[in-house]
Structure formats: structure tokens, C-alpha cells
Design an enzyme around this catalytic site. Structure first.
Site, mmCIF file in Angstrom:
data_model
loop_
_atom_site.group_PDB
_atom_site.id
_atom_site.type_symbol
_atom_site.label_atom_id
_atom_site.label_comp_id
_atom_site.label_asym_id
_atom_site.label_seq_id
_atom_site.Cartn_x
_atom_site.Cartn_y
_atom_site.Cartn_z
ATOM 1 N N SER A 236 -10.721 0.992 2.891
ATOM 2 C CA SER A 236 -10.105 0.555 4.150
ATOM 3 C C SER A 236 -9.325 1.722 4.744
ATOM 4 O O SER A 236 -8.404 2.239 4.102
ATOM 5 C CB SER A 236 -9.181 -0.634 3.901
ATOM 6 O OG SER A 236 -9.908 -1.730 3.403
ATOM 7 N N ARG B 187 0.804 -1.225 0.000
ATOM 8 C CA ARG B 187 0.000 0.000 0.000
ATOM 9 C C ARG B 187 0.839 1.277 0.000
ATOM 10 O O ARG B 187 0.428 2.300 0.564
ATOM 11 C CB ARG B 187 -0.974 0.015 1.181
ATOM 12 C CG ARG B 187 -1.963 -1.120 1.193
ATOM 13 C CD ARG B 187 -2.830 -1.153 -0.067
ATOM 14 N NE ARG B 187 -3.724 -2.294 -0.023
ATOM 15 C CZ ARG B 187 -3.437 -3.501 -0.512
ATOM 16 N NH1 ARG B 187 -2.272 -3.704 -1.125
ATOM 17 N NH2 ARG B 187 -4.283 -4.491 -0.419
ATOM 18 N N GLU C 78 -4.499 4.411 5.796
ATOM 19 C CA GLU C 78 -4.178 4.119 4.398
ATOM 20 C C GLU C 78 -4.432 5.302 3.478
ATOM 21 O O GLU C 78 -3.657 5.541 2.557
ATOM 22 C CB GLU C 78 -4.974 2.898 3.916
ATOM 23 C CG GLU C 78 -4.637 2.474 2.511
ATOM 24 C CD GLU C 78 -5.256 1.145 2.137
ATOM 25 O OE1 GLU C 78 -5.567 0.965 0.939
ATOM 26 O OE2 GLU C 78 -5.425 0.285 3.019
#
Length: 349
Positions: free
Chosen positions: A246, A169, A341
Site C-alpha cells: 500500500s 503504520r 507509507e
């Protein structure tokens, strides 16, 4: 004959993010292609202004006060194909809607991207975040990118994926605005088969063994079904999709420091390291689906605790307060710090 009226662009960044939160930009520019992106950013740089790149807004959490600078909306379109042996090189402009790109590749019988179906946002953001889902990451398929280098004022073509520091990520592009993605290239399978199915839940849904390569269209439909069940496919009428996806990444820890929790999903993450389920940690810290934040204006999704959602009439401050509550609860219970994130613009958890 009169000219058509110019397109009016809402300066409120809440109008350009999937959370529907965020104050105004000082200036907002819609860039219809790579050249217009370069021109808009260069003009802002000459004026000494800050720049915020906005694609689909699916990975942005913008402060209520907004952004003191120029926001550039990526709207350039274009997809090209080039056969290269048993694969197809796919070149995509940064402003293309990501799920439209995935759908087009599946319709063309190309394999590789189908597990990344239903992810909102623009294509230019995918290497920045190293977007991933259901066992596939952009890093698995990315060949290279074209970048605008703000430090030199030049366009760098065909920058190899190996130079982007792609990891879970993240990439060297994340957290910095020195280099701006203009277009990307992927290598896809031309044999009509998907990427290997590596995610257990998806394999069970498809009724195939792990590592099987199967029909990309079937994989896409299965992924979309799983994502809808978790409120992860955009729907203006469904507040569970008013999110940035998320909110926390799955933490990666040394194996000997990972908390031992019955039933907590965990995956190997290199020698002596393990990746833990952030959703599992959140649930085990006492936060259930639909857990409400300030005034009920924000909450955890009613379907998936990893998504922080805007229920209407909320603020970014409300959302961050909920994020801090969850982050603090997990840290207190397990000694693990969860990290956001999305990109936080002029705000922090």
C-alpha cells in the site's frame, strides 16, 4: 583445498527492493547476524558514511541516483521459543523473512501472527512500520526489541514496546536511523487459537462472527487468498506485485473535517477522529485499477488502487510522478492529503 568464492552482492538497490527500482549504493554489505550489523554500521559511522538498512526491500522507494553511503543487507537468521504460562515468547532475528516466521508459528500451533501472513520483508522492519493487516498490528503482540544505538555505540537489550511510540503504520524508529533493530520478541497464544478476527472481510471469508478466535492455519490460508486477489503476495512473474505494498496510509482526520462520500469506508480513530479509506478516496477521485503513469512503465495495480506498481523498464521518477498525480487528484477533489507509507530514500512525493 580452496576456499569457497565470496558471495557477490549486487550494488544496485533495484536488486534488493520489491519495486525493482533504485540506483546503486556507494558500498553494500551483507550482514549475516546482529554482530555483523553492528560492525558494519559502526565502521560506516567511523568513516562518516550514511547508512541504509535493507531487509526485504518491501517498504523502500530508492532514488534513481541511488544511495550515497553504505547499504547494509539484513541476513541474520534465528528463531527461539520460550514458554511463559499460557503464551509463548518468540524471539526472532531481524534478518528472518517475515512470512517464513508467520508460517512457522502457524505450523507450531501458535496464534497471533496469522493475520499478518503474506507480508513481504524482514522481521526487523515490522516494529519500525508497526506493520498491520486484517485487524492485527505488530503493536498488539510485540513485547520488546534489541536495538543498536548509534548515538552511544551500544546495544540496548529488551527495549519495551511501550517505548517505541507504536501507532498506525509508524513508530519512533521510522524516519530515523539512530536506532537499528537487531531482534524482536512477540507474545503468542499457546492454545492453538488465532487472534480475535476483527476485520469484516476476513470474518466473512472464514464464515465466523467478529471477535471469534479460530484455527490459525485456516486464518493464514484465508488471508493469503485475500492478498493474492489484490496482488499483494510476491510473484516475480506478476507485475502487480512489483510494488511497495500500500503506497498511501489511510488518512486520519477530525470527524468534522472528513469529506462525506457515499460508500466510503471509515473507521473510528479515537475521540472526534475518523480513519478514511485511502483506496476509496483514490477511486472516488477518478483513478481506477490499472491507471497508467508515465509511458505505462508504472501504474496503479490492476487489482488494488492503493498499490503503485512497476510494469518493467520504469524508473523511480516515473513512480513518483504517478504518486504525485494521485495525491494531487485526491487533494483537489476532497481536500485530503495522502501520505506515503513506504520509506522514501533520497527522493520525495
Amino acid at each position: 583445498m580452496s576456499s569457497p568464492a565470496p558471495t557477490t552482492v549486487d550494488p544496485m538497490l533495484s536488486a534488493h527492493t520489491t519495486l525493482r527500482l533504485g540506483g546503486p549504493a556507494s558500498r553494500i554489505v551483507r550482514a549475516e547476524g546482529a554482530a555483523e550489523v553492528v560492525d558494519a554500521v559502526a565502521a560506516a559511522d567511523r568513516a562518516g558514511e550514511r547508512v541504509l538498512l535493507v531487509g526485504g526491500g518491501s517498504n523502500l522507494v530508492v532514488a534513481d541516483a541511488g544511495f550515497d553511503g553504505t547499504a547494509v543487507l539484513l541476513a541474520g537468521r534465528g528463531i527461539g521459543h520460550e514458554r511463559d504460562g499460557d503464551r509463548v515468547l518468540l524471539t526472532v532475528e531481524a534478518g528472518e523473512d517475515w512470512d517464513d516466521v508467520v508460517a512457522a508459528t502457524v505450523a507450531d500451533g501458535l496464534g497471533g501472527l496469522e493475520c499478518l501472513s503474506g507480508i513481504p520483508g524482514r522481521t526487523g522492519a515490522t516494529p519500525v512500520q508497526n506493520v498491520g493487516a486484517y485487524g492485527v498490528e505488530v503493536a498488539d503482540l510485540l513485547v520488546d526489541v534489541d536495538l543498536y544505538d548509534r548515538r552511544t555505540g551500544t546495544v540496548r537489550e529488551h527495549v519495551p514496546a511501550s517505548e517505541l511510540g507504536l501507532a498506525y503504520r509508524t513508530s519512533v524508529l521510522k524516519g530515523s536511523d539512530d536506532a537499528i533493530v537487531l531482534r524482536v520478541r512477540f507474545a503468542l497464544h499457546a492454545d492453538g487459537r488465532s487472534a480475535p478476527i476483527r476485520y469484516g472481510e476476513l470474518a466473512r471469508t472464514l464464515g465466523v462472527d467478529p471477535e471469534t478466535r479460530t484455527d490459525p492455519a485456516a486464518v493464514r490460508e484465508a488471508v493469503l487468498g485475500l492478498r493474492r486477489g489484490k496482488g499483494m503476495v510476491l510473484d516475480a512473474e506478476d507485475h502487480d506485485t512489483w510494488s511497495a505494498g500500500s503506497f498511501f496510509t489511510n488518512p486520519i482526520l477530525p470527524t468534522d473535517r472528513a469529506p462525506q462520500v457515499d460508500g466510503l469506508a471509515a473507521w473510528p480513530a479515537g475521540e472526534g477522529r475518523v480513519k478514511l479509506s485511502a483506496a476509496g478516496l483514490i477511486q472516488n477521485a477518478g483513478f481506477g485499477r490499472g491507471h497508467a503513469g508515465p509511458g505505462g512503465r508504472v501504474s496503479l495495480s490492476t487489482r488494488h488502487v492503493l498499490a503503485l506498481t512497476h510494469r518493467g523498464d520504469g524508473t523511480t521518477a516515473d513512480l513518483l510522478a504517478l504518486a504525485r498525480e494521485v495525491q494531487g487528484g485526491v487533494a483537489e477533489r476532497f481536500g485530503v492529503t495522502l501520505h506515503p507509507e513506504p520509506v522514501l530514500v533520497d527522493c520525495a512525493v
